[in-house]
Design a protein around this motif. Sequence first.
Motif, short mmCIF file in Angstrom:
data_model
loop_
_atom_site.label_atom_id
_atom_site.label_comp_id
_atom_site.label_asym_id
_atom_site.label_seq_id
_atom_site.Cartn_x
_atom_site.Cartn_y
_atom_site.Cartn_z
N GLU A 159 8.85 30.38 -20.22
CA GLU A 159 8.52 30.66 -21.42
C GLU A 159 7.57 29.90 -22.24
OE1 GLU A 159 12.26 33.39 -21.51
OE2 GLU A 159 12.21 31.97 -22.83
N GLY A 160 7.10 28.74 -21.51
CA GLY A 160 6.27 27.84 -22.07
C GLY A 160 4.63 28.20 -22.20
N THR A 161 4.08 27.14 -22.90
CA THR A 161 2.60 27.42 -22.92
C THR A 161 1.88 26.01 -22.16
OG1 THR A 161 2.65 28.60 -24.84
CG2 THR A 161 0.60 27.51 -24.58
N TYR A 162 1.13 26.30 -21.43
CA TYR A 162 0.71 25.14 -20.69
C TYR A 162 -0.95 25.24 -20.53
CZ TYR A 162 5.31 24.88 -19.44
OH TYR A 162 6.78 24.72 -19.49
N ILE A 163 -1.47 23.60 -20.58
CA ILE A 163 -2.73 23.68 -20.36
C ILE A 163 -3.21 23.02 -19.06
CG2 ILE A 163 -5.03 22.39 -21.08
CD1 ILE A 163 -4.11 22.79 -23.91
N VAL A 164 -4.04 23.78 -18.27
CA VAL A 164 -4.30 23.20 -17.13
C VAL A 164 -6.04 22.97 -16.84
CG1 VAL A 164 -4.44 25.37 -15.49
CG2 VAL A 164 -4.41 23.13 -14.56
N TYR A 165 -6.43 21.89 -16.68
CA TYR A 165 -8.05 21.70 -16.78
C TYR A 165 -8.27 21.47 -15.49
CZ TYR A 165 -12.63 19.82 -17.10
OH TYR A 165 -13.98 19.56 -16.83
N GLU A 166 -9.04 22.44 -14.62
CA GLU A 166 -9.45 22.30 -13.42
C GLU A 166 -10.89 22.49 -13.15
OE1 GLU A 166 -7.31 24.81 -10.35
OE2 GLU A 166 -9.43 25.09 -9.68
N ALA A 217 -7.54 31.69 -26.74
CA ALA A 217 -6.93 30.31 -26.57
C ALA A 217 -6.93 29.61 -27.90
CB ALA A 217 -7.88 29.61 -25.52
N ALA A 218 -7.78 29.69 -28.67
CA ALA A 218 -8.05 29.09 -29.79
C ALA A 218 -6.75 29.38 -30.73
CB ALA A 218 -9.17 29.06 -30.65
N ARG A 219 -6.81 30.66 -30.88
CA ARG A 219 -5.48 31.10 -31.76
C ARG A 219 -4.20 30.74 -31.32
NH1 ARG A 219 -6.15 37.01 -31.47
NH2 ARG A 219 -8.19 36.45 -31.31
N LEU A 220 -4.22 30.59 -29.94
CA LEU A 220 -2.69 29.96 -29.47
C LEU A 220 -2.47 28.43 -29.71
CD1 LEU A 220 -2.17 30.92 -25.66
CD2 LEU A 220 -0.46 31.13 -27.45
N LEU A 221 -3.63 27.93 -29.73
CA LEU A 221 -3.60 26.27 -29.82
C LEU A 221 -3.45 25.82 -31.27
CD1 LEU A 221 -6.08 25.09 -26.76
CD2 LEU A 221 -3.44 25.05 -27.03
N ARG A 222 -4.06 26.68 -32.27
CA ARG A 222 -4.00 26.45 -33.52
C ARG A 222 -2.58 26.43 -34.11
NH1 ARG A 222 -8.44 30.04 -34.74
NH2 ARG A 222 -10.15 28.87 -34.38
N ASN A 223 -1.72 27.54 -33.62
CA ASN A 223 -0.14 27.57 -34.09
C ASN A 223 0.73 26.55 -33.65
OD1 ASN A 223 -1.23 29.82 -35.62
ND2 ASN A 223 -0.87 31.22 -33.96
N ARG A 224 0.39 26.24 -32.24
CA ARG A 224 1.50 25.34 -31.60
C ARG A 224 0.85 24.22 -30.42
NH1 ARG A 224 3.09 29.76 -28.21
NH2 ARG A 224 4.73 28.48 -27.37
N LYS A 225 1.81 23.36 -30.22
CA LYS A 225 1.22 22.40 -29.20
C LYS A 225 1.82 23.05 -27.92
CE LYS A 225 0.14 18.90 -32.15
NZ LYS A 225 -0.37 17.49 -32.33
N VAL A 226 1.18 22.39 -26.77
CA VAL A 226 1.65 22.95 -25.62
C VAL A 226 2.81 22.36 -24.99
CG1 VAL A 226 -0.76 23.93 -24.95
CG2 VAL A 226 -0.18 21.61 -24.04
N ASP A 227 3.50 22.58 -23.89
CA ASP A 227 4.46 22.33 -23.31
C ASP A 227 4.21 21.38 -22.39
OD1 ASP A 227 6.02 25.35 -24.31
OD2 ASP A 227 6.48 23.53 -24.91
N GLY A 228 3.00 21.20 -21.97
CA GLY A 228 2.77 20.54 -20.57
C GLY A 228 1.22 20.59 -20.47
N LEU A 229 0.45 19.48 -20.01
CA LEU A 229 -0.92 19.01 -19.62
C LEU A 229 -1.05 18.59 -18.38
CD1 LEU A 229 -3.93 18.99 -20.97
CD2 LEU A 229 -3.30 16.85 -21.70
#
Lengths: 404, 211
Positions: free
Chosen positions: A201-208, A297-309
């Motif tokens: 249930e987490g939110t994650y960012i992956v830069y690939e 994506a921007a809406r997601l990131l404005r409201n919270r910080k992610v659980d993993g990068l």
Amino acid sequence: MPASRLCSMSSRNVRVGDYVVIQRQCYTKLHKVTQRSMASLGKDQLELDTIIGKPFWTTYKMEGKGKRLFKLVECDGAESLAEQLIKDVTSGTDNRNIFDDNASQSLSKDEIVGLRDSGLSGQEIVGQLIENSKTFHDKTEYAQKKYLLKKEKKYFEYVTIRKPTLRLVSQIMFRQDPAKIMWLRMDTISQITTAAGIHTEGTYIVYESGCQGLSVASMLNYLGEDGNLIHIHPGNIPQKQAVLAMNFDPQHLSKLISVNVYSLLRMLFQENKCEDDEPAKDNLAKKPRWEQETEKAARLLRNRKVDGLVIVAREYPASIVMALLPFLAVSRPVVVYSSVREPLLDLYLTLKSRGDVVGLRLTETWLRSHQVLPDRSHPDILMSGSGGYMLTGTLVQRRDTSII
Amino acid sequence: MSFANFKDTIDEGDTAILYLSANSMHAIEVRPKIKNKKDELIENVFQTTYGALKVRDLIGKKYGSKVELSRGWAYVLHPTPELWTLTLPHRTQIIYTPDISLIIFQLEIRPGSVVVESGTGSGSLSHALLRCIKPQGHLHTFDFHSHRVLLAQEEFANHGVAEFVTVAQRDVCEIGFGEELKGKADAVFLDLPHPWEAVEHAADVIKESGE
């Protein structure tokens, strides 16, 4: 959402548009199924229409139509050539009387090719080879088995159609062209997804950038359908081969948002545009797809910080890490992969001097496979040289402030 | 609770990880008072090389923040299976994170999978398996040692993951995994002194297409 839906994926039938893994003995290949597909396995051409509508894990016998073209016929299971042919064969005790003069096989190359083109079954061809071999019966049992297994590799006539899994896809891609996936070997992939600590249930960012979507596919695989995965990439079109090959269903895929790094950062740091979600809805239909995704994506990131990068970049990672760290919540991991070590050494020092990333570790794993046979178990002679390097750490409260 | 999902703030009853340095971390059960050897309730004070920590002061603090100790400071981190593996009390030799990663990868499990594990040991792998398969999946784990089974059950309960796991005492080599599990598992993991004795039983438990 019942568990049965997730688990029933394994008993699904093959559909047009699916990716499948064609396996013949140890050789595996990814293939996208189309209405009249043909797949080539080495020099053999296979007609794949019979597999559509059948379950995964069905085994088919290759029936020759001549000229290395085969039809696939469903059968109960593969039969081992070696076992069929070794039944009533005598063998010798050692190789003292066997001279390797290349003349043991009395059939010529053209004759053998002729046998193959004529559509004879694999078993019959190998049977002919044994009959025409002067030295076969003098070989020891082990040597005979080894000979038959070698022939079996060439003449094996059963294929199994398997469902692509992360393990299969990563093995196939690494074997076919490791450079295309930045030398991301499967054990390193597993380290990355574990270090990133993926919760469903987490939110994650992956830069690939530049590993065919393999790191994205691996994170999406463990994310399930309740989390969010923001895939940030340079350029306009993200690489997606591995993601497509996994046959994720549309609900699962909807959790993946792919955005261009510049567009995302620009949208996030322009304060003026930030609060007007309402007027934006009128124009929704007119906006191009990439812009809609970026807004999501921007809406997601404005409201919270992610659980993993997670960063898997061909580029020098330092500036990417610095740009994306502000989006990571505290007490959450950052994972950076590189196929060479030096960029990570620099990054280690930079992050250490920042003071807000603890537990920094630079690791490399080795993977070694073994041959397992009675009396003959040993590590394989060749080992993969590099599976890349991984830098992990946990973000904590900054030293210079009491605010998190 | 702490292992089930991420939280921002430490509550009483959580397990928090006190991070002093890369080689010095401790899992702390956040309770203001604990029982001493004479069974009396006393103030819970945790001693470290950087001084003492009054555990009750952790309540209300944010995960990832700095905490003051009497002779220095430390960070308090959110528990994860990786940190738990490094700080858990060993009852048996445990499996560490690099191997755990490859095991999960090779077993091809994902959210919703049903996994069977034996032996439970100290629960290192179990916590990682749980994170991977919850909330719809389930872990059935077996150990033939009654005390270890008890400790594991307590830990899973304290960590808020009890609903996703069933721990049972069973010698799976002798009697298999039980009738109810036949044909139900997506994956079976064996870490036993004589794993070959459990292979037949494992095959019974696996679904028609599973690992």
